[in-house]
Write an enzyme that holds these catalytic residues in place. Structure first.
Site, PDB file in Angstrom:
ATOM      1  N   ASN A 101       0.696  -0.970  -0.311  1.00 47.97           N
ATOM      2  CA  ASN A 101      -0.349   0.595  -0.041  1.00 47.97           C
ATOM      3  C   ASN A 101       0.697   1.190   0.171  1.00 47.97           C
ATOM      4  O   ASN A 101       0.805   2.098  -0.817  1.00 47.97           O
ATOM      5  CB  ASN A 101      -1.227  -0.286   1.022  1.00 47.97           C
ATOM      6  CG  ASN A 101      -1.876   1.279   1.285  1.00 47.97           C
ATOM      7  OD1 ASN A 101      -1.741   1.954   0.217  1.00 47.97           O
ATOM      8  ND2 ASN A 101      -2.975   1.108   1.785  1.00 47.97           N
ATOM      9  N   ASP A 102       1.791   1.287   1.188  1.00 44.68           N
ATOM     10  CA  ASP A 102       2.107   2.697   1.284  1.00 44.68           C
ATOM     11  C   ASP A 102       3.490   2.581  -0.192  1.00 44.68           C
ATOM     12  O   ASP A 102       3.568   3.988  -0.360  1.00 44.68           O
ATOM     13  CB  ASP A 102       2.202   2.900   2.263  1.00 44.68           C
ATOM     14  CG  ASP A 102       1.797   2.985   3.381  1.00 44.68           C
ATOM     15  OD1 ASP A 102       0.914   3.717   4.031  1.00 44.68           O
ATOM     16  OD2 ASP A 102       2.253   2.365   5.156  1.00 44.68           O
ATOM     17  N   VAL A 103       3.954   1.865  -0.471  1.00 39.12           N
ATOM     18  CA  VAL A 103       4.613   2.162  -1.367  1.00 39.12           C
ATOM     19  C   VAL A 103       4.759   2.170  -2.315  1.00 39.12           C
ATOM     20  O   VAL A 103       5.915   2.001  -3.509  1.00 39.12           O
ATOM     21  CB  VAL A 103       5.954   0.554  -1.584  1.00 39.12           C
ATOM     22  CG1 VAL A 103       6.211   0.440   0.060  1.00 39.12           C
ATOM     23  CG2 VAL A 103       4.768  -0.454  -1.768  1.00 39.12           C
TER      24      VAL A 103
END
Lengths: 95, 479
Positions: free
Chosen positions: B405-407
């Site tokens: 998600n964040d990456v």
């Protein structure tokens, strides 16, 4: 003697900095885990502190020190080997 | 220490250095680990032979119990639980160093600390063969301090990694005041331990020192968000090396000093490498609070989210000529690495080019994804690092994001206000179609919303990663 120890300490720090300047991301976890196992070198200190002349309190501390250091050493090296074995076995298949 | 023992210790040190060196290259890594283990074995054997007057019951019982527990844990752990275990091993290593210093201090200076007729004025010289008494006391204090911080800090990190402690940053009100007070108390305890000149005071001082340092360890890690735990564990790894090194000063053993310092320095370098991968400074990570500030953002609902079924996803993949998989921690949780690999193979059979893009901080530890994909036998050549693959997304038909998600959050590029602004991300949004396999629209570890969910070319595939991928695979095989 103190100066000599400090010498060794500082030189070892420089060696550590130089040793791993470039590491592929693949190896970050195994490297961390392997280095962590080496920090279990405190097992040597733990063994030495299991001095027969010591009082009960010190002996209890010494015993716990050996147990925890050994968990770090044995567990650390084995877990690192398990991780790295996966890289290795897959390579052989490929070759 | 005899000359011979000293020389053999030197050999052990050489094994450690060669071991670490080899550990940093893929081809030699396993051998490197074995070298280091051999060095450790040499060190233990020489110590047992060299030092007379050890209490053998304690030694043998300790070696068997500790070795047994360590081996059992190492054998039992799932690859997904690896980060927590590394954190735990790291913590007990720090604790061991603190205990070594404690045992030496107690044994040599305080054989019977609370008896009435035992009240030495100060630490007498000659307790340490090599150092003066005050240096010795300082080394004891530092070992206990750093070792205890490492232990409790690692336990909190482990709790956050395994989800037993909330991954959100915990910010106590007035924490700077609290830390300041604890700092003063710690200094006083340290003074009483080594320089107070009262036997009972020294004993209580040492215990207080360990307790206060433990509190510091907890307070230092709690405010740091779960996404930053890999950096924290790496830094604590460095601390445990320093603690071992200090314990080396306490017992006057150069092997501990060198090996500990080696790990301390190597751990610090690795920490820097990891910070750099997130484009953040170490100071910024340690101050903490990362990921909490944007919590309000989550209330903004997503609009225009397209959700997709396994059938539709299979159709998209069937037409694709080039596919990139982006694995994240969700893949680890769902144990989906094997089915990911099967799907990859199926697509290859159908003539598509299949690659895996590995973000440097994907998962809960650097290289975490590499380990998992290696476990499921994905060929090493198909794993691509961020810098090498990021330019290729725009020429890629389909990107399949499995539990990351964040990456892949384009906020890092588009929104300079975002907490993750400037973090290098995998440019999944540039590819033709993005299949995002995820349980829900919940934010990732960093706790921020991800506009990729509502992009034109994104299909959200809600469900358990493993089941969803297995359904896609079935669909593909049927056609």
């Amino acid at each position: 003697m103190l100066v000599l120890f400090l010498f060794v300490f500082v030189l070892a720090i420089f060696t550590g900095f130089e040793l791993i300047s470039k590491v592929p991301a693949t190896l970050h976890t195994p490297l961390m885990s392997g280095a962590n196992a080496i920090s279990g070198i405190t097992i040597v200190g733990a063994l030495i502190s299991a001095n027969a002349d010591f009082g009960t309190a010190a002996k209890v501390l010494g015993f716990l020190a050996i147990v925890f250091a050994m968990i770090n050493v044995v567990g650390g090296f084995m877990v690192t080997d398990r991780m790295l074995a996966m890289f290795a076995s897959k390579k052989k298949k490929k070759a | 220490m005899s000359t011979l023992a000293g020389i053999v210790y030197l050999v052990a040190t050489a094994f450690f250095i060669i071991g670490v060196k080899n550990l940093s290259k893929v081809r030699t890594a396993r051998k490197g680990n074995q070298y280091a283990a051999i060095g450790m074995l040499i060190a233990i054997v020489v110590t047992l032979v060299e030092y007379a007057g050890l209490d053998w019951r304690i030694v043998i019982a300790g070696l068997l119990v500790g070795g047994g527990i360590g081996a059992w844990m190492a054998k039992r752990v799932e690859m997904t639980g690896m980060p927590e275990l590394v954190a735990l091993f790291n913590g007990v290593g720090g604790l061991a160093s603190a205990l070594v210093a404690g045992a030496e201090f107690w044994g040599k200076y305080l054989p019977n600390p609370f008896s009435k007729d035992f009240a030495p004025a100060a630490i007498p010289d000659g307790l340490s063969d090599q150092l003066g008494s005050s240096i010795w006391a300082v080394a004891v204090i530092l070992s206990v301090l750093v070792g205890s911080v490492t232990f409790l800090g690692s336990l909190v990190a482990m709790g956050k990694l395994s989800g037993k402690i909330s991954g959100n940053p915990v910010i106590l009100p007035g924490r700077h005041v609290i830390l300041g007070l604890i700092g003063v108390a710690t200094l006083y305890a340290a003074y009483m331990t080594g320089f107070g000149g009262v036997a009972g005071g020294a004993a209580i001082g040492l215990i207080a020192l360990a307790v206060l340092a433990s509190v510091i360890g907890v307070l230092a890690v709690l405010p740091i968000g779960g996404a930053d735990m890999p950096v924290v564990v790496s830094l604590l790894n460095s601390y445990s090396g320093i603690a071992a090194s200090m314990a080396g000063f306490v017992i006057g053993n150069p092997l501990l000093i060198t090996a500990g310092a080696l790990v301390g320095a190597a751990g610090l370098i690795l920490t820097m490498i990891m910070c750099k991968a997130m484009n953040r400074s170490l100071g910024n990570v340690l101050i903490g609070g990362f990921g909490g500030a944007s919590a309000a953002d989550d209330s903004r609902d997503y609009t225009n989210v397209k959700s997709s079924s396994p059938e539709e996803a299979a159709m998209v993949l069937e037409a694709a000529e080039s596919v990139i998989f982006i694995p994240g921690y969700g893949m680890a949780v769902a144990q989906a690495q094997h089915v990911v690999k099967e799907l990859g193979e199926e697509l290859e059979k159908r003539g598509a080019e299949v690659r895996y893009a590995i973000h440097p901080v994907a998962g809960r530890m650097p290289g975490h994804m590499n380990v998992l994909l290696a476990e499921s036998d994905v060929p090493y050549e198909q794993l691509w690092e961020l810098e090498r693959i990021n330019g290729d997304f725009k020429n890629t038909d389909v990107t399949v994001i499995v539990g990351a998600n964040d990456v892949v959050n384009p906020e890092a590029i588009d929104n300079p206000e975002s907490p993750i602004a400037g973090m290098p991300i995998l440019n999944a949004h540039e590819s033709g179609t993005v299949l995002m396999i995820k349980r829900s629209l919940s934010p990732g570890y960093a706790g921020i919303r991800n506009p990729l969910f509502e992009r034109e070319n994104t299909l959200m595939c809600f469900g358990d990663g493993k089941e969803f991928l297995a359904s896609i695979l079935e669909e593909l095989k049927d056609t």
